[in-house]
Structures are given as structure tokens and as C-alpha cells.
Design a protein around this motif. Structure first.
Motif, PDB file in Angstrom:
ATOM      1  N   ARG A  64     -37.041   7.225  -5.779  1.00  0.00           N
ATOM      2  CA  ARG A  64     -37.212   8.327  -5.844  1.00  0.00           C
ATOM      3  C   ARG A  64     -36.406   9.876  -4.557  1.00  0.00           C
ATOM      4  NH1 ARG A  64     -42.642  10.678  -8.687  1.00  0.00           N
ATOM      5  NH2 ARG A  64     -42.448  12.777  -7.856  1.00  0.00           N
TER       6      ARG A  64
ATOM      7  N   SER B   9     -38.919  16.190  -5.994  1.00  0.00           N
ATOM      8  CA  SER B   9     -39.270  15.849  -6.966  1.00  0.00           C
ATOM      9  C   SER B   9     -39.499  17.890  -7.866  1.00  0.00           C
ATOM     10  CB  SER B   9     -41.432  16.291  -7.315  1.00  0.00           C
ATOM     11  OG  SER B   9     -41.731  16.656  -6.557  1.00  0.00           O
TER      12      SER B   9
ATOM     13  N   TRP C 249     -33.841  13.501 -13.335  1.00  0.00           N
ATOM     14  CA  TRP C 249     -35.242  14.357 -13.013  1.00  0.00           C
ATOM     15  C   TRP C 249     -35.782  13.856 -14.357  1.00  0.00           C
ATOM     16  CZ3 TRP C 249     -34.967  20.419 -13.258  1.00  0.00           C
ATOM     17  CH2 TRP C 249     -36.526  21.250 -12.918  1.00  0.00           C
ATOM     18  N   ASP C 250     -37.560  13.226 -14.375  1.00  0.00           N
ATOM     19  CA  ASP C 250     -38.259  12.750 -15.118  1.00  0.00           C
ATOM     20  C   ASP C 250     -38.788  13.773 -15.017  1.00  0.00           C
ATOM     21  OD1 ASP C 250     -40.059  11.644 -16.495  1.00  0.00           O
ATOM     22  OD2 ASP C 250     -40.148   9.348 -14.945  1.00  0.00           O
TER      23      ASP C 250
ATOM     24  N   GLY D 188     -40.576  13.893 -11.586  1.00  0.00           N
ATOM     25  CA  GLY D 188     -40.180  12.666  -9.710  1.00  0.00           C
ATOM     26  C   GLY D 188     -38.488  12.398 -10.501  1.00  0.00           C
TER      27      GLY D 188
ATOM     28  N   TRP E 118     -35.062  10.375  -9.398  1.00  0.00           N
ATOM     29  CA  TRP E 118     -34.887   9.647  -8.381  1.00  0.00           C
ATOM     30  C   TRP E 118     -32.817   9.530  -9.109  1.00  0.00           C
ATOM     31  CZ3 TRP E 118     -38.674   6.057  -8.510  1.00  0.00           C
ATOM     32  CH2 TRP E 118     -39.860   6.591  -8.658  1.00  0.00           C
TER      33      TRP E 118
END
Length: 192
Positions: free
Chosen positions: A48, A51, A141-142, A147, A149
Motif C-alpha cells: 500500500r 490513499s 486505486w481500490d 487505497g 497499491w
């Protein structure tokens, strides 16, 4: 290709010119998209970086500057190579008193910065590389947790006789590269 001293910029350019039309040294081109072939070591590192939009944009910019290779003992040549399919890059590494000059070609690019929010590329090894295989460098980008990553996924096996002879050492260097690359991306994004 192992060398006893660091090659000059001119020598690296000549090396790259000689590799531009070389074939990839493995058959499973693009296999880092889904399933790597049998008979290869598979490595996967995911960390990670932060964010949100700022972290994602910073991570994308870092990938385009090849920051994941600016490790002190590894460097890209050149760090200005565009992230485009077909581009050839040299990766210069120093280890065990030798300089290793390796050639790779970008085999695909992922650029989904507005939809799934993923950006990166995979490159494959050319004939003048100590290993044979493919490696993908990706930032995501989740949406679920906001998050950002960094993900490295690779398959490889030794190709050069010294890489085969020093197989355990080569595997340690691959793990070190993954750790150091993740740390470089964290620094580039401002997360460490």
C-alpha cells in the motif's frame, strides 16, 4: 551481460541499439496478465502506497519516471524511456562486484486512470538478459477502501550461465529488488 566496470552511456546506447530488434527470450508473452507458464519462478509483491487521488496520481507519475528502478544498486537506462509497448530499456544492476546490463522490451501497457484506476506496464526479457521471463509493474486505486497499491508480478528463470550457477544468490537479488522497488515507490508517493 556481466561487466567488471560500469558501462559508459555510449556503451549502453550501443547495447540497446543491438537489442532493439532482438526476440524476447521466452514464449509466454503477456502471461503476467493472468497465468504464468509452468517451469518459472513466480514472484508477487503488493504494498500500500497511500490513499486517494493524490497518491494515485503521484504513483502513476513515479512509474512514468521509472522511480521503481532508482535503487542505488539498480537503475534504468534511460529513465526517460516512454511507457509504450515496444520500447526497449536497459536495466543496470551492481552486485557481487559485477555490473549487469540487461535488456527488456515493454510488452503491454495498462492505462485505466479514469475507469478501473490502474496504470503500469510489463516488460519481457530480451536475449541479452541474465534471466528469462516477464515482470509487471502496476499501481491501482481500490475504490472499496480508497487505497493505492503498488503491485509487482513476475515469472522468471535463469538464462545466463552465471545466473544458473549462482541461482540461490540470483533469487535473493530478485527478492531484494522487490523490497527496494516497493520502498522507492513509497518514497516517491510520500509514504516513507
Amino acid at each position: 551481460m556481466p561487466l567488471f566496470r560500469k558501462p559508459s552511456p555510449r556503451a549502453i546506447e550501443t547495447f540497446l541499439d543491438n537489442q532493439r530488434n532482438a526476440d524476447l527470450s521466452y514464449a509466454a508473452v503477456g502471461a503476467t496478465v493472468e497465468t504464468p507458464p509452468n517451469g518459472y519462478n513466480v514472484d508477487h509483491t503488493r504494498v500500500r502506497l497511500g490513499s486517494g487521488r493524490r497518491a494515485f496520481d503521484a504513483a502513476c507519475a513515479a512509474i512514468t519516471r521509472w522511480e521503481q528502478f532508482r535503487l542505488g544498486w539498480v537503475e534504468p537506462w534511460t529513465g526517460e524511456t516512454p511507457i509504450q509497448k515496444g520500447e526497449v530499456v536497459a536495466v543496470l544492476a551492481r552486485s557481487a562486484g559485477l555490473w549487469w546490463l540487461n535488456a527488456c522490451r515493454i510488452v503491454y501497457v495498462i492505462d485505466e486512470r479514469e475507469s478501473r484506476r490502474r496504470f503500469g506496464f510489463a516488460y519481457g526479457t530480451l536475449a541479452a538478459h541474465a534471466e528469462s521471463g516477464e515482470e509487471r509493474f502496476l499501481v491501482e486505486w481500490d475504490a472499496a477502501d480508497d487505497g493505492v497499491w503498488y503491485d509487482i508480478f513476475a515469472f522468471s528463470r535463469p538464462r545466463h550461465p552465471l545466473a544458473r550457477l549462482g541461482y540461490p544468490f540470483a533469487r535473493r537479488l530478485q527478492r531484494r529488488f522487490a523490497r527496494d522497488s516497493a520502498a522507492a515507490m513509497r518514497r516517491a508517493v510520500g509514504g516513507g
